[in-house]
Design an enzyme around this catalytic site. Sequence first.
Site, PDB file in Angstrom:
ATOM      1  N   THR A 242      -6.106   0.692  11.994  1.00 42.60           N
ATOM      2  CA  THR A 242      -6.368   0.854  10.555  1.00 42.60           C
ATOM      3  C   THR A 242      -6.393  -0.469   9.787  1.00 42.60           C
ATOM      4  O   THR A 242      -6.785  -0.496   8.623  1.00 42.60           O
ATOM      5  CB  THR A 242      -5.300   1.745   9.901  1.00 42.60           C
ATOM      6  OG1 THR A 242      -4.018   1.117  10.016  1.00 42.60           O
ATOM      7  CG2 THR A 242      -5.268   3.128  10.540  1.00 42.60           C
TER       8      THR A 242
ATOM      9  N   GLU B 113       0.722  -0.648  16.278  1.00 42.44           N
ATOM     10  CA  GLU B 113      -0.142   0.487  15.960  1.00 42.44           C
ATOM     11  C   GLU B 113      -1.018   0.861  17.155  1.00 42.44           C
ATOM     12  O   GLU B 113      -1.211   2.041  17.457  1.00 42.44           O
ATOM     13  CB  GLU B 113      -1.017   0.183  14.744  1.00 42.44           C
ATOM     14  CG  GLU B 113      -1.849   1.392  14.328  1.00 42.44           C
ATOM     15  CD  GLU B 113      -2.830   1.106  13.212  1.00 42.44           C
ATOM     16  OE1 GLU B 113      -3.901   1.755  13.199  1.00 42.44           O
ATOM     17  OE2 GLU B 113      -2.536   0.258  12.356  1.00 42.44           O
TER      18      GLU B 113
ATOM     19  N   HIS C 210      -0.444  -4.902  19.450  1.00 39.84           N
ATOM     20  CA  HIS C 210      -0.003  -4.556  18.098  1.00 39.84           C
ATOM     21  C   HIS C 210       0.673  -3.181  18.145  1.00 39.84           C
ATOM     22  O   HIS C 210       0.190  -2.274  18.829  1.00 39.84           O
ATOM     23  CB  HIS C 210      -1.195  -4.516  17.140  1.00 39.84           C
ATOM     24  CG  HIS C 210      -0.791  -4.364  15.704  1.00 39.84           C
ATOM     25  ND1 HIS C 210      -0.473  -3.139  15.152  1.00 39.84           N
ATOM     26  CD2 HIS C 210      -0.623  -5.282  14.714  1.00 39.84           C
ATOM     27  CE1 HIS C 210      -0.146  -3.312  13.879  1.00 39.84           C
ATOM     28  NE2 HIS C 210      -0.225  -4.600  13.589  1.00 39.84           N
TER      29      HIS C 210
ATOM     30  N   HIS D 156       4.031   1.843  11.716  1.00 37.02           N
ATOM     31  CA  HIS D 156       2.915   1.584  12.629  1.00 37.02           C
ATOM     32  C   HIS D 156       2.665   2.729  13.619  1.00 37.02           C
ATOM     33  O   HIS D 156       1.623   2.766  14.267  1.00 37.02           O
ATOM     34  CB  HIS D 156       3.184   0.305  13.425  1.00 37.02           C
ATOM     35  CG  HIS D 156       3.613  -0.834  12.572  1.00 37.02           C
ATOM     36  ND1 HIS D 156       4.942  -1.179  12.393  1.00 37.02           N
ATOM     37  CD2 HIS D 156       2.901  -1.690  11.806  1.00 37.02           C
ATOM     38  CE1 HIS D 156       5.021  -2.210  11.560  1.00 37.02           C
ATOM     39  NE2 HIS D 156       3.803  -2.531  11.188  1.00 37.02           N
TER      40      HIS D 156
ATOM     41  N   HIS E  26       5.781  -5.034   8.649  1.00 34.93           N
ATOM     42  CA  HIS E  26       5.797  -6.412   9.120  1.00 34.93           C
ATOM     43  C   HIS E  26       6.034  -7.388   7.956  1.00 34.93           C
ATOM     44  O   HIS E  26       5.105  -8.021   7.451  1.00 34.93           O
ATOM     45  CB  HIS E  26       4.497  -6.738   9.857  1.00 34.93           C
ATOM     46  CG  HIS E  26       4.476  -6.193  11.245  1.00 34.93           C
ATOM     47  ND1 HIS E  26       3.306  -5.927  11.939  1.00 34.93           N
ATOM     48  CD2 HIS E  26       5.484  -5.872  12.090  1.00 34.93           C
ATOM     49  CE1 HIS E  26       3.606  -5.464  13.142  1.00 34.93           C
ATOM     50  NE2 HIS E  26       4.913  -5.420  13.250  1.00 34.93           N
TER      51      HIS E  26
ATOM     52  N   CYS F  76       0.859  -1.183   0.000  1.00 36.51           N
ATOM     53  CA  CYS F  76       0.000   0.000   0.000  1.00 36.51           C
ATOM     54  C   CYS F  76       0.898   1.237   0.000  1.00 36.51           C
ATOM     55  O   CYS F  76       2.128   1.141   0.136  1.00 36.51           O
ATOM     56  CB  CYS F  76      -0.898   0.005   1.231  1.00 36.51           C
ATOM     57  SG  CYS F  76       0.029   0.090   2.795  1.00 36.51           S
TER      58      CYS F  76
ATOM     59  N   SER G 196       1.668  -9.647  10.776  1.00 31.58           N
ATOM     60  CA  SER G 196       1.002  -8.623   9.977  1.00 31.58           C
ATOM     61  C   SER G 196      -0.502  -8.710  10.183  1.00 31.58           C
ATOM     62  O   SER G 196      -1.144  -9.670   9.754  1.00 31.58           O
ATOM     63  CB  SER G 196       1.340  -8.812   8.490  1.00 31.58           C
ATOM     64  OG  SER G 196       0.462  -8.072   7.677  1.00 31.58           O
ATOM     65  N   SER G 197      -1.066  -7.696  10.826  1.00 29.56           N
ATOM     66  CA  SER G 197      -2.501  -7.710  11.132  1.00 29.56           C
ATOM     67  C   SER G 197      -3.338  -7.786   9.860  1.00 29.56           C
ATOM     68  O   SER G 197      -4.265  -8.591   9.754  1.00 29.56           O
ATOM     69  CB  SER G 197      -2.882  -6.458  11.927  1.00 29.56           C
ATOM     70  OG  SER G 197      -4.281  -6.383  12.123  1.00 29.56           O
TER      71      SER G 197
END
Length: 319
Positions: free
Chosen positions: A170, A131, A129, A79, A46, A17, A228-229
């Site tokens: 996010t 973030e 996490h 993050h 990640h 992204c 990686s979420s």
Amino acid sequence: MSKRPLTVLLANPRGFCAGVERAIEIVERALQKYGAPVYVRHEIVHNRFVVESLEAKGAVFVEELDEVPEGVPVIFSAHGVPKEVPTEAERRELFYLDATCPLVSKVHREAERHVRVGHHILLIGHAGHPEVVGTMGQVPENAIQLVESAAEAEQITVADPENLAYITQTTLSVDDTAEIIAVLRRRFPQIHGPKKEDICYATTNRQEAVKSIAQNCDALLVVGAPNSSNSQRLVEVAEREGCKIAILVQRAEDLDWSQLAGVSTLGLTAGASAPEVLVEEVLEACRAHFDVTIQEVSGAVEDVIFKLPKELSDRAATA
């Protein structure tokens, strides 16, 4: 001996992204401008392949700021970080660059704004996490509570239901988050939410792309990292859509081919921090085992570009 045919449905969009591309470019440009070593607090994104590629160029990854020596640049990961991190960097007079994704920074500003007007914040996200740690670190500890599930949303207690707001990580499941928000809005009708949802465009688009192919696949592979979420959520989305075999894989070498026995249609996508070269690697591995036909499945067109920090802009980089 002829190979068994395999149709691969290639999801679009997939992979990097704009926030990930920006973060990686920040590290690469910093190495070009300042020379190695450049330190990075936490994995820049990640993905081990990305991290190891940057390490080979001279980046040094550390978990905490106290591991960064004097006199070298340090970069904060995509993050985001708690406010105490840049504060400590400034105290030590370290030169730092912030690679926080602008869409994560937007959530940080929302949190600050809610505190300014007296709202107590419910943060929808996953405990631990980076973030979430970074977002919670933007405001006083007593100003924010974490909500991880619809069940938690049903049980959570707040001191003042009239002055409540929610924000979200996010990279969550769009559907799971909608369930949690619905519970919060039912229980706390006065709750304030973001004008535009906090789940980022890339997370949403990649989940929609998986939904568009999951029901037509015998199995679906998500190229991405276990931490990686957004990649983990893609596996969950595929399963929710009825795909019986949904697998997260970091590299082609990690594939267990016995899991694909009997599969004639395979879905393939990648999380937002996984480079396209790893997708190509998986496709090459498939070609070694099957007679592969690739079908690109069209989806949302992404044209988002985020600016680099001014210190690394073309003008600054050539100064």
